[in-house]
Design an enzyme around this catalytic site. Structure first.
Site, short mmCIF file in Angstrom:
data_model
loop_
_atom_site.label_atom_id
_atom_site.label_comp_id
_atom_site.label_asym_id
_atom_site.label_seq_id
_atom_site.Cartn_x
_atom_site.Cartn_y
_atom_site.Cartn_z
N CYS A 1 120.59 -4.44 45.78
CA CYS A 1 121.79 -3.84 45.17
C CYS A 1 122.28 -2.67 45.99
CB CYS A 1 121.47 -3.36 43.75
SG CYS A 1 121.03 -4.68 42.59
N CYS B 1 116.70 -1.82 42.33
CA CYS B 1 117.01 -3.05 43.08
C CYS B 1 117.44 -2.70 44.51
CB CYS B 1 118.10 -3.83 42.36
SG CYS B 1 118.78 -5.23 43.28
#
Length: 324
Positions: A82, A79
């Site tokens: 993230c 991700c």
């Protein structure tokens, strides 16, 4: 020194309830001890950011959330947002100096937790306060927005739940988050014995003062805190007419003082869940000063029973639902 049985017939065995203070090392007590001793009982900055999995969730998040707010960062290696958000959260966890703990959960390795939180996309950030999960935001939010959200979380945790956070010492060894502050040595046995003797003699005012004398010098003394909570409860109900109190509480559900008095009687009579439920219902129905009065009394009754009691854990979660 173990808490003594107050041996008062007709009331719940309050002193025999688990002395939860010995196991929980409350943040407020830790701060007081650290201020007195110039250190000790503190955690390392490394303890403010932890990796959590499904096996450790109960201890590392749910139980810890009764001492300090736990912010959960749901992330994954693949991700990209993230990778932008996580370093910001980690930096802020250290900057907020123990006001919250950051728990990082890899969703690929912990899909059950992802499902339980109902997460549709990551990054997703939640908080757990007193066992209750609260969604904060989703996506790589701007730092200004994150700070505002964390400020609100910390304020709610302190004002509504008495969670003041952890004491951080840069020189502390990592892994000390559960360390119990050292209790300074002192001639407390005689004072505690005097308090118990006062209780046995029915001198509740004397017992209250004796426990306060210990706490003025040793704010983290677990037996004195437990004894004081019990003595103050018994002092409050001593002159009440149980029949009249219960009659007023039944006839006037909106009368907050009547509900508080009835809750005190419930607890002294051993009806712990009834006492908690009465005050949670009162919190749910009220607002402003009335709500605060009911909430604060509920927190006081939590102290009497002890944080490790499952009834307290369940009531904290119900209180969080009522407040939010």
């Amino acid at each position: 020194m173990q808490p003594r049985n107050m041996s008062m017939s007709g009331v719940v065995d309050l002193a025999a309830v688990k002395a939860a203070q010995e196991a929980k090392a409350k943040a407020e007590q830790a701060r007081a001890e650290t201020a007195r001793q110039g250190g000790g009982g503190a955690v390392s900055p490394a303890d403010l950011v932890i990796d959590v999995d499904e096996a450790g969730f109960e201890l590392d998040v749910l139980q810890r959330s009764t001492e300090v707010p736990v912010v959960i960062d749901f992330w994954a290696e693949w991700c990209q947002p993230c990778k932008q958000l996580s370093p910001v959260l980690e930096r802020l966890a250290v900057e907020y100096d123990g006001r919250f703990v950051l728990a990082k959960i890899d969703v690929d390795a912990n899909q059950m937790l992802m499902q339980q939180f109902g997460i549709q996309g990551i990054p997703a950030v939640f908080a757990v306060v007193a066992g209750q999960a609260l969604p904060l935001f989703q996506g790589a939010a701007p730092e200004e927005q994150i700070r505002a959200t964390l400020d609100q979380l910390v304020q709610v945790a302190e004002q509504r739940f008495g969670l003041t956070g952890l004491t951080v010492d840069p020189d502390a060894e990592p892994g000390g988050a559960q360390a119990t502050p050292q209790v300074p040595a002192g001639p407390y046995d005689a004072l505690l014995e005097a308090a118990v003797q006062a209780l046995d003699a029915g001198d509740l005012g004397g017992a209250v003062q004796a426990y306060k004398n210990v706490l003025s010098d040793d704010p983290g003394n677990t037996e004195a805190k437990l004894g004081l909570a019990q003595a103050e409860l018994l002092q409050r109900v001593r002159d009440l007419d149980p029949q009249q109190v219960r009659k007023e509480a039944a006839e006037k559900p909106g009368d907050v003082p009547a509900q508080i008095a009835a809750a005190d009687l419930d607890l002294v009579g051993g009806h712990v869940e009834d006492a908690f439920g009465r005050l949670i219902d009162t919190v749910r129905r009220t607002a402003g000063d009335d709500r605060d009065a009911a909430r604060l009394r509920l927190l006081e009754l939590f102290e009497v029973v002890g944080a490790d009691d499952p009834r307290v854990t369940a009531a904290r979660r119900a209180l969080a639902r009522a407040l939010f």
